[in-house]
Enzyme design. Structure first.
Site, PDB file in Angstrom:
ATOM      1  N   LYS A  13       0.783  -0.963   0.572  1.00 47.56           N
ATOM      2  CA  LYS A  13       0.140  -0.053  -0.049  1.00 47.56           C
ATOM      3  C   LYS A  13       1.299   1.458   0.123  1.00 47.56           C
ATOM      4  O   LYS A  13       0.635   2.070  -0.538  1.00 47.56           O
ATOM      5  CB  LYS A  13      -0.765   0.085   1.272  1.00 47.56           C
ATOM      6  CG  LYS A  13      -1.934  -1.094   0.927  1.00 47.56           C
ATOM      7  CD  LYS A  13      -2.922  -0.944   2.472  1.00 47.56           C
ATOM      8  CE  LYS A  13      -2.012  -0.808   4.022  1.00 47.56           C
ATOM      9  NZ  LYS A  13      -1.324  -2.344   3.932  1.00 47.56           N
ATOM     10  N   ARG A 126      11.896  -8.137   4.203  1.00 44.07           N
ATOM     11  CA  ARG A 126      12.260  -7.011   4.028  1.00 44.07           C
ATOM     12  C   ARG A 126      13.432  -6.721   5.563  1.00 44.07           C
ATOM     13  O   ARG A 126      14.017  -5.401   5.993  1.00 44.07           O
ATOM     14  CB  ARG A 126      10.709  -5.505   4.512  1.00 44.07           C
ATOM     15  CG  ARG A 126      11.086  -3.949   4.944  1.00 44.07           C
ATOM     16  CD  ARG A 126       9.956  -3.402   4.297  1.00 44.07           C
ATOM     17  NE  ARG A 126       8.644  -3.955   5.435  1.00 44.07           N
ATOM     18  CZ  ARG A 126       7.704  -3.348   5.670  1.00 44.07           C
ATOM     19  NH1 ARG A 126       7.777  -3.210   4.641  1.00 44.07           N
ATOM     20  NH2 ARG A 126       6.798  -3.344   6.152  1.00 44.07           N
ATOM     21  N   ARG A 138      11.625  -1.753  11.456  1.00 41.99           N
ATOM     22  CA  ARG A 138      10.600  -1.652  12.580  1.00 41.99           C
ATOM     23  C   ARG A 138      10.775  -2.753  13.296  1.00 41.99           C
ATOM     24  O   ARG A 138      10.164  -4.001  13.297  1.00 41.99           O
ATOM     25  CB  ARG A 138       9.195  -2.405  10.972  1.00 41.99           C
ATOM     26  CG  ARG A 138       8.753  -0.499  10.720  1.00 41.99           C
ATOM     27  CD  ARG A 138       7.625  -0.487   9.306  1.00 41.99           C
ATOM     28  NE  ARG A 138       6.669  -0.795   9.965  1.00 41.99           N
ATOM     29  CZ  ARG A 138       5.404  -1.350   9.333  1.00 41.99           C
ATOM     30  NH1 ARG A 138       5.479  -0.670   8.271  1.00 41.99           N
ATOM     31  NH2 ARG A 138       4.317  -1.553   9.677  1.00 41.99           N
TER      32      ARG A 138
HETATM   33  P1  ADP Z   1       1.417  -2.566   7.399  1.00 40.73           P
HETATM   34  O1  ADP Z   1       2.586  -2.292   6.751  1.00 40.73           O
HETATM   35  O2  ADP Z   1       1.126  -3.111   8.804  1.00 40.73           O
HETATM   36  O3  ADP Z   1       0.282  -2.016   7.192  1.00 40.73           O
HETATM   37  P2  ADP Z   1       0.916   0.272   8.746  1.00 40.73           P
HETATM   38  O4  ADP Z   1       2.073   0.876   8.532  1.00 40.73           O
HETATM   39  O5  ADP Z   1       0.040   0.778   8.195  1.00 40.73           O
HETATM   40  O6  ADP Z   1       1.600  -0.924   8.648  1.00 40.73           O
HETATM   41  O7  ADP Z   1       1.101   0.809  10.222  1.00 40.73           O
HETATM   42  C1  ADP Z   1       1.930   0.093  11.334  1.00 40.73           C
HETATM   43  C2  ADP Z   1       0.837  -0.407  12.821  1.00 40.73           C
HETATM   44  O8  ADP Z   1       1.057   1.122  13.060  1.00 40.73           O
HETATM   45  C3  ADP Z   1      -0.445  -1.071  12.265  1.00 40.73           C
HETATM   46  O9  ADP Z   1       0.287  -2.275  12.816  1.00 40.73           O
HETATM   47  C4  ADP Z   1      -1.176  -0.812  13.627  1.00 40.73           C
HETATM   48  O10 ADP Z   1      -0.292  -0.653  15.147  1.00 40.73           O
HETATM   49  C5  ADP Z   1      -0.941   0.572  13.561  1.00 40.73           C
HETATM   50  N1  ADP Z   1      -2.202   1.628  12.901  1.00 40.73           N
HETATM   51  C6  ADP Z   1      -1.559   1.586  11.479  1.00 40.73           C
HETATM   52  N2  ADP Z   1      -2.985   2.246  10.946  1.00 40.73           N
HETATM   53  C7  ADP Z   1      -3.707   1.950  11.867  1.00 40.73           C
HETATM   54  C8  ADP Z   1      -5.356   2.125  11.806  1.00 40.73           C
HETATM   55  N3  ADP Z   1      -5.847   2.635  11.013  1.00 40.73           N
HETATM   56  N4  ADP Z   1      -6.033   2.154  13.041  1.00 40.73           N
HETATM   57  C9  ADP Z   1      -5.409   1.429  14.258  1.00 40.73           C
HETATM   58  N5  ADP Z   1      -4.020   1.085  14.013  1.00 40.73           N
HETATM   59  C10 ADP Z   1      -3.285   1.757  13.506  1.00 40.73           C
END
Ligand code: ADP
Length: 195
Positions: A13, A126, A138
């Site tokens: 994404k 990654r 991360r």
């Molecule tokens: P991923 O690569 O898992 O899609 P993101 O960078 O989008 O990771 O998000 C990492 C973390 O941030 C999630 O696992 C969650 O803990 C938190 N997070 C991100 N966006 C949201 C959301 N919309 N609602 C709740 N938690 C979120």
């Protein structure tokens, strides 16, 4: 033009959102990036959510909705790409209400489809690449947190596929090919949605 990219962790994404920023001048709203920035800047909220994120759980709806609301109020003419938001049905309802309030509409929701084994390989890969290059890894890019991130996705986020299908805005794309091929196809879908 406002688009949601939906998909499991590791679906690409963020990568594809960045391509849409480059090709269409849209503004990327990634709640993951916003939360990591809050953590890095040491705000009270950032410290509070850091552990939750590292475990692979979702942070509260209230926090992420607040972050998105702030950005939507700023507005922009080319439109937003929502990346990693909404992740729950409550967030999807809140986004609908916010878009209405700010006079925006949702043009498309595009689901990036990737098989589970590929997701695991991508994320573990990654983390290994970053480690070998001496770059920061991360906190949630490890096998244990990833398992929980995937469970959270299927339990809380995957129901959004039905939610947006019912609204008639859902499209999907095979996101297992090359970044270039997916970017081209996605760009066409976004253009098509805007007309
Ligand atoms: P991923 O690569 O898992 O899609 P993101 O960078 O989008 O990771 O998000 C990492 C973390 O941030 C999630 O696992 C969650 O803990 C938190 N997070 C991100 N966006 C949201 C959301 N919309 N609602 C709740 N938690 C979120």
């Amino acid at each position: 033009m406002n688009v949601i990219l939906l998909g499991p962790p590791g679906a690409g994404k963020g990568t594809q959102a960045q391509r849409l920023v480059d090709t269409h001048g849209m503004v990327q709203l990634s709640t993951g990036d916003m939360l990591r920035a809050a953590k890095a800047s040491g705000t009270e909220m950032g410290n509070r959510v850091a552990e939750v994120m590292a475990r692979g759980e979702l942070v509260t709806d209230e926090i992420v909705i607040g972050l998105i609301e702030e950005k939507l109020m700023e507005g922009n003419s080319a439109g937003f790409i929502f990346d990693g938001f909404p992740r729950t049905l409550a967030q999807a309802d809140a986004l609908g209400a916010l878009l209405e309030k700010t006079g925006h509409r949702l043009d498309a929701v595009i689901a990036l489809e990737v098989d589970d084994e590929i997701l695991v390989n991508r994320i573990v890969g990654r983390a290994e690449e970053a480690r070998a290059a001496g770059q920061p890894v991360r906190a949630d890019d490890n096998a244990e947190s990833l398992k929980l991130r995937l469970t959270e996705y299927y339990k809380k986020t995957a129901p959004l596929l039905g939610y947006f299908h019912a609204k008639g805005v859902l499209q999907s794309i095979d996101a297992m090919g090359s970044i270039e091929v997916i970017a081209t196809e996605l760009s066409g879908m976004v253009k098509g949605a805007a007309t």
